[in-house]
Scaffold this motif. Structure first.
Motif, PDB file in Angstrom:
ATOM      1  N   UNK A   1     -64.112 -15.198 -30.960  1.00 10.36           N
ATOM      2  CA  UNK A   1     -62.676 -15.174 -31.291  1.00 10.36           C
ATOM      3  C   UNK A   1     -62.116 -16.557 -31.598  1.00 10.36           C
ATOM      4  N   UNK A   2     -62.769 -17.598 -31.125  1.00 13.23           N
ATOM      5  CA  UNK A   2     -62.286 -18.964 -31.359  1.00 13.23           C
ATOM      6  C   UNK A   2     -62.806 -19.566 -32.662  1.00 13.23           C
ATOM      7  N   UNK A   3     -63.752 -18.922 -33.328  1.00  7.47           N
ATOM      8  CA  UNK A   3     -64.380 -19.509 -34.514  1.00  7.47           C
ATOM      9  C   UNK A   3     -63.440 -19.658 -35.711  1.00  7.47           C
ATOM     10  N   UNK A   4     -62.654 -18.633 -36.076  1.00  2.00           N
ATOM     11  CA  UNK A   4     -61.776 -18.797 -37.244  1.00  2.00           C
ATOM     12  C   UNK A   4     -60.710 -19.857 -36.992  1.00  2.00           C
ATOM     13  N   UNK A   5     -60.586 -20.801 -37.894  1.00  6.70           N
ATOM     14  CA  UNK A   5     -59.678 -21.928 -37.710  1.00  6.70           C
ATOM     15  C   UNK A   5     -58.331 -21.757 -38.399  1.00  6.70           C
ATOM     16  N   UNK A   6     -58.172 -20.681 -39.151  1.00  7.11           N
ATOM     17  CA  UNK A   6     -56.904 -20.439 -39.838  1.00  7.11           C
ATOM     18  C   UNK A   6     -56.801 -18.960 -40.186  1.00  7.11           C
ATOM     19  N   UNK A   7     -55.599 -18.566 -40.555  1.00  7.11           N
ATOM     20  CA  UNK A   7     -55.361 -17.197 -40.991  1.00  7.11           C
ATOM     21  C   UNK A   7     -56.203 -16.885 -42.233  1.00  7.11           C
ATOM     22  N   UNK A   8     -56.252 -17.826 -43.178  1.00  8.79           N
ATOM     23  CA  UNK A   8     -57.031 -17.626 -44.393  1.00  8.79           C
ATOM     24  C   UNK A   8     -58.516 -17.462 -44.081  1.00  8.79           C
ATOM     25  N   UNK A   9     -59.036 -18.309 -43.222  1.00 10.86           N
ATOM     26  CA  UNK A   9     -60.445 -18.218 -42.861  1.00 10.86           C
ATOM     27  C   UNK A   9     -60.753 -16.884 -42.188  1.00 10.86           C
ATOM     28  N   UNK A  10     -59.849 -16.399 -41.375  1.00 11.81           N
ATOM     29  CA  UNK A  10     -60.050 -15.111 -40.713  1.00 11.81           C
ATOM     30  C   UNK A  10     -60.127 -13.985 -41.739  1.00 11.81           C
ATOM     31  N   UNK A  11     -59.350 -14.059 -42.800  1.00 11.20           N
ATOM     32  CA  UNK A  11     -59.379 -13.032 -43.847  1.00 11.20           C
ATOM     33  C   UNK A  11     -60.709 -13.047 -44.596  1.00 11.20           C
ATOM     34  N   UNK A  12     -61.401 -14.197 -44.640  1.00  9.95           N
ATOM     35  CA  UNK A  12     -62.732 -14.245 -45.233  1.00  9.95           C
ATOM     36  C   UNK A  12     -63.692 -13.389 -44.407  1.00  9.95           C
TER      37      UNK A  12
ATOM     38  N   UNK B   1     -55.396  -6.752 -52.371  1.00  9.71           N
ATOM     39  CA  UNK B   1     -54.133  -7.310 -51.888  1.00  9.71           C
ATOM     40  C   UNK B   1     -54.289  -7.637 -50.412  1.00  9.71           C
ATOM     41  N   UNK B   2     -54.161  -8.907 -50.111  1.00  9.72           N
ATOM     42  CA  UNK B   2     -54.268  -9.363 -48.731  1.00  9.72           C
ATOM     43  C   UNK B   2     -53.033 -10.189 -48.414  1.00  9.72           C
ATOM     44  N   UNK B   3     -52.276  -9.723 -47.440  1.00  8.06           N
ATOM     45  CA  UNK B   3     -51.043 -10.417 -47.046  1.00  8.06           C
ATOM     46  C   UNK B   3     -50.142 -10.682 -48.252  1.00  8.06           C
ATOM     47  N   UNK B   4     -49.939  -9.667 -49.062  1.00  4.67           N
ATOM     48  CA  UNK B   4     -49.078  -9.746 -50.240  1.00  4.67           C
ATOM     49  C   UNK B   4     -49.571 -10.721 -51.302  1.00  4.67           C
ATOM     50  N   UNK B   5     -50.842 -11.105 -51.225  1.00  7.47           N
ATOM     51  CA  UNK B   5     -51.443 -11.948 -52.251  1.00  7.47           C
ATOM     52  C   UNK B   5     -52.579 -11.174 -52.899  1.00  7.47           C
ATOM     53  N   UNK B   6     -52.651 -11.289 -54.205  1.00  9.55           N
ATOM     54  CA  UNK B   6     -53.762 -10.669 -54.914  1.00  9.55           C
ATOM     55  C   UNK B   6     -54.914 -11.654 -54.967  1.00  9.55           C
TER      56      UNK B   6
END
Length: 160
Positions: free
Chosen positions: A16-27, A144-149
């Motif tokens: 759970x600590x590995x993703x460093x940002x919201x964007x990275x988590x979406x990857x 569409x992820x977080x209102x971004x295409x």
């Protein structure tokens, strides 16, 4: 030296600590909500196969995680999912080791000949890594992820 084993409940907090940002988590998964929690990993892994962690043998530290989904024996394919490496171990061979472990599991445990994955166009580091390890693009999807295409690049690799 790295070793691998199946995911255990005690590993969830570290992952759970590995993703460093919201964007990275979406990857890792568009279904995850930042910050990642152990419960999110458990919920998503209910329909996943071969949940695998990589361990730093000297310290017994969990340093990477991945799983398999979309298993179709008739088509001899599966999908690689939820790949994440601890920031501390990035660029040190842990991701390549994890990928090779997942190749072996797909080939020998599941009997598939092709592994696929989806990588976002914004994940340039991931795209380069997967290309270096034999994955080739075969399809593009708009998501569409977080209102971004974004473009999800579907890649495939034969397991020889």
């Amino acid at each position: 030296m790295y070793i691998y084993r199946s995911l255990e409940e005690k590993d969830l907090s570290a992952i759970s600590t590995f993703p460093q940002s919201k964007e990275e988590l979406k990857y890792i998964s568009p279904a995850f909500i930042y910050p990642l929690t152990p419960n999110q990993i458990v919920e998503l892994s209910k329909d996943r196969l071969e949940p695998t962690v990589i361990i730093e043998q000297a310290t017994d530290e969990v340093i990477a995680y991945a799983n398999i989904y979309g298993y179709d024996l008739a088509k001899s394919i599966c999908w690689l999912g939820n790949v994440i490496v601890s920031p501390k171990y990035r660029g040190q061979g842990a991701s390549a080791y994890l990928l090779n472990v997942m190749f072996e599991k797909a080939k020998h445990h599941l009997g598939v000949k092709t592994m696929r994955l989806a990588c976002h166009n914004t994940n340039s580091r991931g795209l380069v890594f997967y290309s270096k390890h034999g994955f080739k693009p075969y399809d593009l999807k708009i998501a569409n992820i977080d209102d971004k295409r974004i473009i999800s690049i579907h890649m495939s690799r034969e397991l020889i």
